[in-house]
Design a protein around this motif. Structure first.
Motif: not given
Length: 260
Positions: A42-52, A213-230
């Motif tokens: 996570y960044t210290a930037d409060a505007s960025k809620l999602l981690p990298r 190992s697939l590279e993809e833009r992830m959002a939650c990182g824990i499998g809840a949001c379904l943003a990084c499906v293949c």
């Protein structure tokens, strides 16, 4: 068990090449980390809620230390803030996440460990931990900035490809395999999708067991949001469609499981 966010301590940071940084952190995540897993930072930037998500390059379980090698991708992506961290700073992380490589299956086999671009770093810890008959590390870079080269040479037989031909084979990792007339019983790979697609095709033509190992833009990182499906051959129990979540079900998959 759900992972909790913790404050990791920054131990050191250095620039390895233009835009490529190496960050050592002290974190409880190191105690259970495996090659091929990642941490969400996570960044210290409060505007960025999602981690990298950043893949794990090296693991020191006893010292509770992880090495993260990452690329700064832009001013507002979070990675620029990471590059400004100094020893003694704290950074919020969650991990280890993902499934990692099944490297135990390589025992007694002749293996390709293949990485391209920012998919190169996770291959290092894999090379360090893997016990196999012959360890062939094949990594691809853009140019002569061959970061982690010395570490790779200490952990296997290294073959390099560069896009501009400045080091090793001119071209990509598959060009290096063809030029050196290499072969293997098993493949472990991480990198951009075009590279993995070529490796998957090669493995299927040769009948080689292959893990990617697939590279993809992830959002939650824990499998809840379904943003990084293949796309996969089988239906996912979570979504009941032919998808798998890269962050939760992966990022490592048997190559025959997924469509690229």
């Amino acid at each position: 068990m759900e992972k909790k966010k913790e404050q990791a301590k920054v131990l050191s940071q250095e620039m390895l090449a233009d835009g490529i940084y190496s960050l050592w952190i002290e974190t409880e995540a190191a105690r259970t980390a495996r090659p091929g897993q990642f941490v969400s930072v996570y960044t210290a930037d409060a505007s960025k809620l999602l981690p990298r998500p950043i893949s794990i390059c090296e693991i020191d379980k006893e010292g509770k230390k992880l090495r993260l090698v990452y690329r700064v991708t832009g001013e507002k992506t979070g990675t620029k803030q990471f590059s400004e961290l100094k020893a003694g700073d704290s950074v919020p992380v969650i991990g280890p996440l993902g499934n990692g490589f099944p490297y135990e299956k390589a025992e007694g086999k002749k293996v390709f460990l293949m990485g391209g671009g920012i998919g190169v770093p996770p291959i290092l810890e894999l090379a360090k931990q893997m016990q196999c008959e012959e360890k062939q590390i094949v990594v691809g870079y853009r140019d002569a900035h061959t970061f982690l080269k010395d570490e790779f040479e200490q952990n296997g037989t290294l073959y390099i490809s560069t896009e501009d031909g400045s080091v090793g084979t001119k071209g990509n990792v598959m060009d290096a395999i063809r030029e050196q007339n290499l072969d293997a019983d098993m493949i472990f790979a991480c990198g951009p999708t075009p590279m993995l697609r070529a490796i998957k095709t090669y493995a299927e033509e040769k009948g080689i067991e292959c893990y990617i190992s697939l590279e993809e833009r992830m959002a939650c990182g824990i499998g809840a949001c379904l943003a990084c499906v293949c796309k996969t051959k089988e239906k996912d129990a979570h979504s009941n469609v032919n998808n798998k979540r890269i962050c939760k079900d992966g990022p490592v998959f048997l190559s025959t499981e997924v469509d690229l």
